[in-house]
Design a protein around this motif. Structure first.
Motif, short mmCIF file in Angstrom:
data_model
loop_
_atom_site.label_atom_id
_atom_site.label_comp_id
_atom_site.label_asym_id
_atom_site.label_seq_id
_atom_site.Cartn_x
_atom_site.Cartn_y
_atom_site.Cartn_z
N GLY A 236 -9.32 5.13 -3.85
CA GLY A 236 -9.12 5.62 -2.50
C GLY A 236 -8.08 4.86 -1.71
O GLY A 236 -7.66 5.31 -0.64
N ARG A 237 -7.63 3.71 -2.23
CA ARG A 237 -6.62 2.93 -1.52
C ARG A 237 -5.20 3.34 -1.88
O ARG A 237 -4.23 2.82 -1.33
N THR B 123 -1.72 5.27 -2.01
CA THR B 123 -0.96 6.01 -0.99
C THR B 123 -1.01 7.50 -1.24
O THR B 123 -1.11 8.32 -0.31
N ARG C 115 -4.06 9.34 0.07
CA ARG C 115 -4.15 9.59 1.51
C ARG C 115 -3.51 10.92 1.90
O ARG C 115 -3.98 11.61 2.79
N PHE C 116 -2.41 11.26 1.23
CA PHE C 116 -1.68 12.47 1.61
C PHE C 116 -2.02 13.68 0.76
O PHE C 116 -1.74 14.81 1.16
N TRP D 182 -4.13 16.50 2.43
CA TRP D 182 -3.36 17.25 3.43
C TRP D 182 -2.39 18.22 2.76
O TRP D 182 -2.20 19.34 3.23
#
Length: 232
Positions: free
Chosen positions: A20-21, A23, A26-27, A30
């Motif tokens: 989950g860390r 990069t 994170r995107f 979306w």
């Protein structure tokens, strides 16, 4: 040795990799959300256009008009109407008077020229049963044998350019849905490969400890599934 390998495999299952860390993690939700949103809009637009086109086709098949020159005699008009009424699949046939013809053509001519002063064609309005296939080629030949200049036309014929544009737009929307689905798959694949590259040292250590490929891959698969569900 067997006990150590089993312990290592058990540890690989219980190990919480810091996926989950990343990069990319994170995107990725979306990006998936945007792709799903665009594909859903495109699919809805394609379905709506398909319904509109289907309605136009049914209306075009159900409402037809026979057009003959204005100097056609009354006897020939009676023969044409009788021929239409005797054709299997034609529900009704009704000749239009001059006032009704002028009323229909008036919007196309405007108010500058009175429709009554023009040599308007004589029209016969007839309805067909969409469930019955009519031999329109043979019907045209029979009608032209009575009046050579007789023409069959649909009331929706002026909307033909708009229908062509709607068909093209529907194809473009369908292509957009396919492109969004392909991009979605490529995005997930790219995100998974990026995660593997980032955690390559950890994966190598787990292999040295005796972890199996399916144990490590299961962590990445569960993580990718979680991201996909959140984005979707």
């Amino acid at each position: 040795m067997i006990g150590a390998r089993i312990a290592a495999r058990s540890g690989a299952r219980d190990l919480d990799l810091p996926l989950g860390r990343d990069t990319a993690a994170r995107f990725l939700p979306w990006i998936i959300a945007l792709m799903v949103y665009l594909s859903a809009l495109s699919a809805i637009g394609a379905v709506l256009l398909g319904d509109v086109l289907h309605g136009w086709d049914r209306a075009a098949r159900g409402m037809l008009t026979l057009q003959v020159p204005p100097d056609t005699s009354q006897a020939r008009m009676a023969v044409l109407v009788a021929l239409l009424r005797q054709t299997p699949g034609i529900v009704s046939a009704q000749p239009l008077d001059a006032s009704e013809t002028a009323r229909r053509i008036g919007p196309w001519l405007g108010s500058a020229v009175p429709a009554e002063t023009l040599p308007l064609p004589r029209l016969v309005d007839f309805r067909i049963n969409p469930a019955i296939d009519i031999d329109f080629a043979g019907l045209r030949e029979h009608l032209k044998s009575v009046v050579p200049d007789a023409e069959l036309a649909s009331r929706l014929q002026p909307l033909a350019p708009l229908r062509i544009a709607a068909v093209r737009a529907r194809r473009a929307l369908a292509a957009g849905v396919a492109a969004a689905a392909a991009m979605l798959v490529l995005t997930v694949v790219f995100g998974a490969r990026t995660g593997l590259d980032i955690h390559r040292p950890t994966v190598e250590i787990l292999h040295l400890l005796g972890a199996l490929d399916r144990d490590i891959a299961g962590r990445f698969q569960a993580h990718a599934l979680s991201l996909g569900l959140r984005g979707g």
